[in-house]
Scaffold this motif. Structure first.
Motif, short mmCIF file in Angstrom:
data_model
loop_
_atom_site.label_atom_id
_atom_site.label_comp_id
_atom_site.label_asym_id
_atom_site.label_seq_id
_atom_site.Cartn_x
_atom_site.Cartn_y
_atom_site.Cartn_z
N ALA A 1 -52.82 33.71 18.11
CA ALA A 1 -52.33 33.64 16.73
C ALA A 1 -53.00 32.50 15.98
N ARG A 2 -53.16 31.35 16.65
CA ARG A 2 -53.85 30.22 16.01
C ARG A 2 -55.27 30.59 15.65
N THR A 3 -55.94 31.30 16.56
CA THR A 3 -57.32 31.71 16.31
C THR A 3 -57.40 32.65 15.11
N GLU A 4 -56.49 33.61 15.05
CA GLU A 4 -56.50 34.55 13.92
C GLU A 4 -56.22 33.81 12.61
N LEU A 5 -55.29 32.85 12.63
CA LEU A 5 -54.99 32.09 11.42
C LEU A 5 -56.19 31.26 10.98
N LEU A 6 -56.86 30.63 11.95
CA LEU A 6 -58.05 29.84 11.62
C LEU A 6 -59.13 30.72 11.01
N GLU A 7 -59.35 31.90 11.61
CA GLU A 7 -60.37 32.80 11.07
C GLU A 7 -60.00 33.27 9.68
N ALA A 8 -58.70 33.53 9.44
CA ALA A 8 -58.27 33.96 8.12
C ALA A 8 -58.50 32.84 7.09
N ARG A 9 -58.21 31.60 7.49
CA ARG A 9 -58.46 30.46 6.58
C ARG A 9 -59.94 30.32 6.26
N GLN A 10 -60.77 30.51 7.29
CA GLN A 10 -62.21 30.40 7.06
C GLN A 10 -62.71 31.50 6.12
N ARG A 11 -62.19 32.71 6.31
CA ARG A 11 -62.58 33.80 5.40
C ARG A 11 -62.14 33.50 3.97
N LEU A 12 -60.92 32.93 3.83
CA LEU A 12 -60.42 32.57 2.51
C LEU A 12 -61.30 31.50 1.87
N GLU A 13 -61.72 30.52 2.66
CA GLU A 13 -62.59 29.47 2.13
C GLU A 13 -63.92 30.04 1.66
N PHE A 14 -64.47 31.01 2.43
CA PHE A 14 -65.71 31.65 2.00
C PHE A 14 -65.51 32.42 0.70
N LEU A 15 -64.39 33.14 0.59
CA LEU A 15 -64.11 33.89 -0.62
C LEU A 15 -63.92 32.96 -1.81
N GLU A 16 -63.20 31.85 -1.59
CA GLU A 16 -63.01 30.89 -2.67
C GLU A 16 -64.35 30.30 -3.12
N ALA A 17 -65.22 30.05 -2.16
CA ALA A 17 -66.55 29.54 -2.52
C ALA A 17 -67.32 30.57 -3.33
N ASP A 18 -67.21 31.85 -2.96
CA ASP A 18 -67.89 32.91 -3.72
C ASP A 18 -67.33 32.99 -5.14
N VAL A 19 -66.01 32.89 -5.26
CA VAL A 19 -65.39 32.96 -6.59
C VAL A 19 -65.85 31.79 -7.45
N ASP A 20 -65.88 30.58 -6.84
CA ASP A 20 -66.35 29.41 -7.59
C ASP A 20 -67.79 29.61 -8.06
N ALA A 21 -68.63 30.17 -7.18
CA ALA A 21 -70.03 30.40 -7.55
C ALA A 21 -70.12 31.40 -8.70
N LEU A 22 -69.31 32.46 -8.65
CA LEU A 22 -69.31 33.45 -9.73
C LEU A 22 -68.84 32.82 -11.04
N ARG A 23 -67.84 31.95 -10.95
CA ARG A 23 -67.37 31.28 -12.16
C ARG A 23 -68.46 30.40 -12.76
N ARG A 24 -69.19 29.69 -11.89
CA ARG A 24 -70.27 28.85 -12.40
C ARG A 24 -71.37 29.70 -13.04
#
Length: 344
Positions: free
Chosen positions: A305-328
């Motif tokens: 469960a910890r591994t799945e949560l960590l992977e989900a957080r990492q995916r969210l961070e990547f998505l947030e980075a993509d959104v920030d790039a699109l906003r820029r």
């Protein structure tokens, strides 16, 4: 230095035996990172993909994160996890399944180390999986020289309590399991037991003991390496004191105390009899018979469960980075459009 059978210079990892890996074995948070960096500065070769440092270990972990992830998966496949108090003894899988894991590990090892003469492998999980990893080393024709840091289990427990929220009773039991595994699985290998405080206090003396135990000098202990080690082994590496006594932890503390006494003697060159660890190993095995069927599967599932949560957080961070790039990009495009309209 070592126990009597630990200073052999014949067999796997002995001088003249071809390629030899340096294995840093022992519990998480017990000085394995410091020992690994000393060996790396002295000429052993780190893997290609090294786990970076973080707030819990700013100077770095020096372990192969791909192999660490693999080891987590292999432990879960055996019904265990890195923080399972009953991770010792090793749990082999049936032959076809184990063959598949071995093939993956062989490919990983080759990817991380290629054909280097002295691979340096530090992932604490290797300790409780050492029968498996010895088969991997045999498969690539690489011997093993072991270095086992010895740190007070309550100092380890303090670190794990802050990082992972573990109760001290759990921490000292996991420490005991790892240390029992480190001793049991290396009796026929060149090995050195290194006190963590001794390493920070006089690393040159500890390096001399390592070389004597292995019957071979470290690959490249130059003056430049010594200067680099002096700069690395600073007082801030001593993060946690032992604190209150093990007796306050009941039967868990009693087991850890017996294990600690043996390893402190080994690190002080007193050559204790390996049979001296039989009593705590039996005590831990008895507890496993009583509650292991409840503890190990739960620990495995929590780790998954910890591994799945960590992977989900990492995916969210990547998505947030993509959104920030699109906003820029959108902001830049808007600014260019405004500039064009202003020209008209």
């Amino acid at each position: 230095m070592t126990t009597g059978n630990a200073s052999k210079t014949a067999g796997p990892g002995a001088p003249g035996a071809g390629r030899s890996a340096y294995l840093v074995l022992g519990m998480h948070r017990s000085g394995t990172s410091a020992v690994t960096q000393v060996l790396a500065l002295a000429g052993a070769t780190l893997p290609q993909n090294v786990m970076p440092g973080d707030t819990h270990n700013a100077k770095g972990y020096f372990e192969p994160w791909k192999i660490a992830m693999f080891n987590n998966q292999r432990l879960r496949a055996g019904g265990s996890a890195w923080d399972d108090v009953f991770a010792f003894p090793h749990r082999p899988l049936d032959a076809p399944a184990e063959r598949g894991w071995l093939d993956r590990a062989l490919a990983l090892f080759e990817d991380e180390y290629g054909g280097v003469r002295h691979p340096l492998l530090k992932d604490p999980r290797v300790t409780v999986l050492l029968p498996f990893w010895r088969a991997v080393l045999d498969g690539v024709g690489v011997g093993a020289r072991c270095v086992i840091p010895v740190r007070h289990p309550l100092a380890v427990a303090g670190s794990l309590g802050r990082r992972d929220g573990f109760a001290p009773e759990k921490s000292v039991l996991v420490w005991s399991a790892y240390m029992l595994a480190a001793e049991a699985y290396t009796r026929d290998l060149p090995r050195a037991f290194v006190g963590y405080d001794g390493l920070l206090g006089d690393w040159r003396a500890e390096v001399s003991r390592i070389e004597a135990a292995h019957g071979a000098p470290l690959p490249r202990m130059t003056e430049a390496a010594a200067e680099a080690i002096d700069g690395f082994l600073t007082p801030d590496l001593r993060h946690n004191d032992a604190g209150r006594g093990l007796k306050a932890l009941g039967w868990a503390g009693e087991i850890a105390g017996q294990v600690l006494a043996w390893f402190e003697a080994a690190a002080a060159d007193q050559a204790p009899d390996p049979d001296g660890l039989a009593a705590p190993a039996r005590a831990l095995a008895e507890r496993q018979r009583e509650v292991g069927v409840l503890v190990s599967p739960t620990t495995r599932d929590l780790d998954a469960a910890r591994t799945e949560l960590l992977e989900a957080r990492q995916r969210l961070e990547f998505l947030e980075a993509d959104v920030d790039a699109l906003r820029r990009d959108a902001a830049a495009a808007g600014a260019r459009l405004d500039a064009l309209l202003a020209q008209d």
